[in-house]
Scaffold this motif. Structure first.
Motif, PDB file in Angstrom:
ATOM      1  N   GLY A  57       0.812  -1.203   0.000  1.00  0.00           N
ATOM      2  CA  GLY A  57       0.000   0.000   0.000  1.00  0.00           C
ATOM      3  C   GLY A  57       0.848   1.255   0.000  1.00  0.00           C
ATOM      4  N   ARG A  58       0.228   2.346  -0.410  1.00  0.00           N
ATOM      5  CA  ARG A  58       0.992   3.573  -0.662  1.00  0.00           C
ATOM      6  C   ARG A  58       1.621   4.139   0.612  1.00  0.00           C
ATOM      7  NH1 ARG A  58       1.081   7.056  -5.126  1.00  0.00           N
ATOM      8  NH2 ARG A  58       1.940   9.125  -4.658  1.00  0.00           N
ATOM      9  N   GLU A  59       0.937   4.068   1.743  1.00  0.00           N
ATOM     10  CA  GLU A  59       1.478   4.670   2.955  1.00  0.00           C
ATOM     11  C   GLU A  59       2.796   4.020   3.348  1.00  0.00           C
ATOM     12  OE1 GLU A  59       0.166   5.400   7.621  1.00  0.00           O
ATOM     13  OE2 GLU A  59      -1.365   5.032   6.097  1.00  0.00           O
ATOM     14  N   ARG A  60       2.840   2.692   3.319  1.00  0.00           N
ATOM     15  CA  ARG A  60       4.078   2.005   3.668  1.00  0.00           C
ATOM     16  C   ARG A  60       5.149   2.211   2.590  1.00  0.00           C
ATOM     17  NH1 ARG A  60       4.124  -3.827   6.749  1.00  0.00           N
ATOM     18  NH2 ARG A  60       4.687  -2.890   8.755  1.00  0.00           N
ATOM     19  N   GLN A  61       4.729   2.251   1.339  1.00  0.00           N
ATOM     20  CA  GLN A  61       5.691   2.494   0.262  1.00  0.00           C
ATOM     21  C   GLN A  61       6.330   3.863   0.417  1.00  0.00           C
ATOM     22  OE1 GLN A  61       3.155   1.970  -3.117  1.00  0.00           O
ATOM     23  NE2 GLN A  61       3.352  -0.268  -3.147  1.00  0.00           N
ATOM     24  N   LEU A  62       5.527   4.867   0.760  1.00  0.00           N
ATOM     25  CA  LEU A  62       6.070   6.206   0.968  1.00  0.00           C
ATOM     26  C   LEU A  62       7.029   6.222   2.152  1.00  0.00           C
ATOM     27  CD1 LEU A  62       6.154   9.184   0.221  1.00  0.00           C
ATOM     28  CD2 LEU A  62       4.094   9.535   1.617  1.00  0.00           C
ATOM     29  N   ALA A  63       6.692   5.494   3.211  1.00  0.00           N
ATOM     30  CA  ALA A  63       7.599   5.415   4.356  1.00  0.00           C
ATOM     31  C   ALA A  63       8.920   4.760   3.952  1.00  0.00           C
ATOM     32  CB  ALA A  63       6.935   4.625   5.483  1.00  0.00           C
ATOM     33  N   LEU A  64       8.855   3.755   3.087  1.00  0.00           N
ATOM     34  CA  LEU A  64      10.072   3.095   2.604  1.00  0.00           C
ATOM     35  C   LEU A  64      10.938   4.079   1.824  1.00  0.00           C
ATOM     36  CD1 LEU A  64      11.830   0.591   1.991  1.00  0.00           C
ATOM     37  CD2 LEU A  64      10.281   0.085   0.085  1.00  0.00           C
ATOM     38  N   ILE A  65      10.306   4.864   0.948  1.00  0.00           N
ATOM     39  CA  ILE A  65      11.058   5.858   0.180  1.00  0.00           C
ATOM     40  C   ILE A  65      11.721   6.862   1.126  1.00  0.00           C
ATOM     41  CG2 ILE A  65      10.851   7.759  -1.469  1.00  0.00           C
ATOM     42  CD1 ILE A  65       8.553   6.167  -2.792  1.00  0.00           C
ATOM     43  N   ARG A  66      10.958   7.333   2.096  1.00  0.00           N
ATOM     44  CA  ARG A  66      11.484   8.350   3.008  1.00  0.00           C
ATOM     45  C   ARG A  66      12.531   7.799   3.973  1.00  0.00           C
ATOM     46  NH1 ARG A  66       5.660  11.358   4.181  1.00  0.00           N
ATOM     47  NH2 ARG A  66       5.768  12.792   2.398  1.00  0.00           N
ATOM     48  N   ALA A  67      12.637   6.477   4.065  1.00  0.00           N
ATOM     49  CA  ALA A  67      13.667   5.872   4.918  1.00  0.00           C
ATOM     50  C   ALA A  67      15.051   5.979   4.300  1.00  0.00           C
ATOM     51  CB  ALA A  67      13.329   4.403   5.186  1.00  0.00           C
ATOM     52  N   HIS A  68      15.112   6.326   3.030  1.00  0.00           N
ATOM     53  CA  HIS A  68      16.392   6.417   2.330  1.00  0.00           C
ATOM     54  C   HIS A  68      17.004   7.806   2.492  1.00  0.00           C
ATOM     55  CE1 HIS A  68      15.013   2.654   0.642  1.00  0.00           C
ATOM     56  NE2 HIS A  68      16.203   2.473   0.114  1.00  0.00           N
ATOM     57  N   PRO A  69      18.324   7.869   2.581  1.00  0.00           N
ATOM     58  CA  PRO A  69      18.989   9.158   2.769  1.00  0.00           C
ATOM     59  C   PRO A  69      19.129   9.927   1.468  1.00  0.00           C
ATOM     60  CG  PRO A  69      20.629   7.447   2.627  1.00  0.00           C
ATOM     61  CD  PRO A  69      19.293   6.748   2.572  1.00  0.00           C
ATOM     62  N   GLU A  70      19.293  11.231   1.583  1.00  0.00           N
ATOM     63  CA  GLU A  70      19.629  12.041   0.417  1.00  0.00           C
ATOM     64  C   GLU A  70      21.036  11.695  -0.051  1.00  0.00           C
ATOM     65  OE1 GLU A  70      19.215  15.980   1.984  1.00  0.00           O
ATOM     66  OE2 GLU A  70      17.119  16.139   1.323  1.00  0.00           O
ATOM     67  N   LEU A  71      21.316  11.961  -1.311  1.00  0.00           N
ATOM     68  CA  LEU A  71      22.657  11.752  -1.841  1.00  0.00           C
ATOM     69  C   LEU A  71      23.562  12.892  -1.396  1.00  0.00           C
ATOM     70  CD1 LEU A  71      21.888  10.547  -5.485  1.00  0.00           C
ATOM     71  CD2 LEU A  71      22.222   9.191  -3.415  1.00  0.00           C
ATOM     72  N   ALA A  72      24.641  12.529  -0.707  1.00  0.00           N
ATOM     73  CA  ALA A  72      25.574  13.533  -0.173  1.00  0.00           C
ATOM     74  C   ALA A  72      24.837  14.559   0.670  1.00  0.00           C
ATOM     75  CB  ALA A  72      26.343  14.215  -1.300  1.00  0.00           C
ATOM     76  N   GLY A  73      23.814  14.090   1.390  1.00  0.00           N
ATOM     77  CA  GLY A  73      22.994  14.982   2.198  1.00  0.00           C
ATOM     78  C   GLY A  73      23.503  15.112   3.623  1.00  0.00           C
ATOM     79  N   LYS A  74      22.629  15.611   4.493  1.00  0.00           N
ATOM     80  CA  LYS A  74      23.035  15.900   5.863  1.00  0.00           C
ATOM     81  C   LYS A  74      23.477  14.644   6.602  1.00  0.00           C
ATOM     82  CE  LYS A  74      19.944  19.901   6.227  1.00  0.00           C
ATOM     83  NZ  LYS A  74      18.739  20.455   6.896  1.00  0.00           N
TER      84      LYS A  74
END
Length: 590
Positions: A57-74
């Motif tokens: 489902g979309r809510e868990r998929q979005l949480a999975l995406i947001r669990a990833h760090p930015e590239l060369a981020g903070k």
């Protein structure tokens, strides 16, 4: 190092622990896949994990995406990345950005997050699995920042699955060696490009140009290195490699695809179907293994019809359908095909070309491996698919003729607007094709000759491309479109012309050969997904004289093709080689 056996023996908690970090900060993915044990292959495990994400489902998929760090981020700057992310970003050189690159990445991160609401996700180890350059990462970032939100959401998940695939390879000690070889060959072949495109970094290889001949020489050299017994060039420029069976006189399996390209092309259309069986022959040769049948791999010299209007010239020569009139066709510079052939060292005689014709009785059948050139497999997270039929097609060029008149003084009810009629037809084509499965219709050209902003269009030229999996569905669509054009023009007081320029019959896969591909895909632990091919292929020509079936390989970037973004992964190429080898094994024991 875990094994499939250790995963199968593990309880849920231990299973999740063994796969910890494969999906960033998301142990629920492994928990959901645990119930799918046992996994026949590592590819089957990858599919189970991807399926768990698809079902979440979309809510868990979005949480999975947001669990990833930015590239060369903070998180990277603060040293808070997981070990896996730290390794991946380091391999891509993101720890060594110039100040300008670092500043650009920070701005892109901020812009992307503001636009979409989640971090930019990219498998920075790339399609080969060894790492993208910083320039490639920045280019992908900038391109995708302009994308549509739903596309980016889906692409983020696809990139996460690619990250997970590479992490699983590392954890299980797996290297897709054959797939990397295919990938490397495609890269090396792409250095050859026609003048005017090579200077811009674009891949274009048209029939019998210097770049085309360089590709032919390179393919022949690789075939010899792979262990083919016979390698050569035929009278139309096809590259032919033969690996004999235990009895050199035995019948052969015919396979291959084309090595010419469209303009500003991708690296895999056609060429993948040459390189995958080459890798298969290389494996057989290295193992000292001969089969009860021979293998003939043909790199067809021309399929795209870019330099001359002679589509399927290469495969058509094998089926005996070379049109003698083609020899007198001239290209844009006035060079006839006969002249081009002679300049390339080919005999340019009908007698020599006729000798290319194959006796179908000497062959078991024809199989072709091809990049899908569409979004279906990529959207389903499937690396391979089995083609059920190559669509038949009808093509037309037409013109609606009305009356050009002043845009300001001609009342709306008194107009004879040719462009509006063509637009109305285009909408009908869209609506009519949409109501039948696996039928498509396209109006690719709409042109108002000498059009002006303040003139009601008096003429409008258009094209029609109508395709379907059966000739009956194709012809029904064509008849309905013609009838609608007549109705529109009669209602609007217009005339029209409509000329058919192509009628290609559908090429359904031979049931027994399709079943062989299906068995090969199932043996890899993958779902068997069947789909039609909307694009034409050399298999359409071979279909006229022998049984044929095709295997599709997933294309990245939502399956885009005829485009520099066309791509595959080394892992998918590895599976294609493995499927080809399974097909050979099954044929050998049949």
């Amino acid at each position: 190092m875990p094994t499939l056996e250790s995963l199968h023996a593990a309880d849920r908690e231990a299973f999740v622990a063994l796969l910890d970090g494969v999906y960033e900060h998301s142990p629920w993915v492994a928990e959901a896949a645990w119930a799918q044990r046992p996994f026949a292959t590592l590819a089957a495990l990858k599919q189970a994990l991807a399926a768990a994400v698809r079902a979440a489902g979309r809510e868990r998929q979005l949480a999975l995406i947001r669990a990833h760090p930015e590239l060369a981020g903070k998180a990277a700057v603060a040293g808070r990345l997981t070990a896996e992310s730290t390794d991946e970003q380091a391999r891509a050189g993101l720890a060594h950005c110039t100040p300008q690159e670092f500043a650009r990445l920070q701005q892109l991160n901020a812009d992307y997050n503001a636009r979409f609401g989640w971090p930019f996700i990219l498998a920075v180890r790339g399609p080969r699995g060894v790492g993208l350059s910083r320039a490639e990462i920045l280019a992908a970032f900038e391109r995708r920042l302009a994308g549509h939100a739903e596309f980016e959401f889906a692409e983020s998940l696809r990139q996460i699955h690619r990250i997970a695939e590479i992490r699983l390879n590392d954890r299980f000690g797996v290297t897709p060696a054959a797939g990397r070889q295919v990938w490397d060959w495609a890269e090396a072949l792409a250095v050859h490009s026609d003048p005017g495109f090579a200077e811009q970094g674009q891949l274009t290889v048209t029939y019998l140009t210097a770049a085309h001949q360089a590709c032919a020489r390179q393919l022949q050299a690789w075939m010899r290195e792979c262990g083919f017994d016979e390698v050569g060039l035929d009278a139309v420029g096809n590259v032919v490699g033969v690996y004999h069976g235990r009895d050199p006189a035995a019948r052969r399996l015919l396979t291959g695809s084309h090595y010419d390209t469209v303009r500003n092309a991708g690296k895999y259309d056609g060429r993948l179907g040459i390189l995958v069986p080459m890798a298969g022959v290389r494996a057989l040769h290295r193992a000292g293994r001969r089969l009860p049948f021979g293998i003939e791999v043909v790199g067809y010299a021309e399929e795209e019809g870019q330099r001359y209007r002679a589509t399927f010239l290469g495969s058509g020569a094998l089926t005996g359908h070379f049109d003698p009139a083609w020899l007198d066709q001239a290209d844009a510079e006035g060079v006839t095909m006969r002249q081009a052939m002679r300049a390339a060292g080919l005999p340019a005689t009908l007698e020599a070309i006729a000798a290319c014709r194959r006796d179908p009785a000497r062959y078991l059948g024809f199989v072709e491996v091809h990049i899908e050139q569409g979004p279906v497999l990529d959207a389903l997270d499937l690396p391979l698919g089995i083609v059920t039929s190559i669509n038949g097609s009808l093509r037309y060029v037409g013109e609606v003729i009305g009356q050009a008149s002043h845009a300001g003084t001609t009342p709306m009810g008194r107009r004879r607007d040719a462009a509006c009629a063509a637009a109305e037809l285009a909408l009908f084509v869209e609506q009519r094709a949409a109501v039948v499965d696996d039928v498509v219709g396209t109006v690719g050209i709409l042109e108002v000759p000498a059009g002006s902003v303040n003139v009601v269009p008096g003429r409008c030229r258009f094209s029609l491309d109508l395709r379907a999996t059966t000739d009956a569905a194709r012809d029904a669509l064509g008849a309905d479109v013609r009838a609608e054009l007549q109705r529109i023009c009669a209602m609007r007081g217009l005339q029209f012309t409509l000329e058919r320029t192509l009628a290609a019959a559908a090429a359904p896969s031979h049931p027994a050969w399709q079943a062989r591909w299906e068995a090969a895909v199932a043996a890899l632990g993958l779902p068997v997904h069947r789909l039609p091919s909307g694009a034409g292929h050399d298999a359409m020509k071979l279909h006229e004289v022998m049984p044929q079936a095709m295997l599709f390989v997933r294309g990245g970037h939502a399956g885009i093709s005829h485009n520099p973004l066309e791509t595959i992964t080394a892992d998918d190429a590895e599976l294609a080689v493995a499927a080809f080898m399974h097909l050979l094994d099954g044929l050998a024991t049949a």
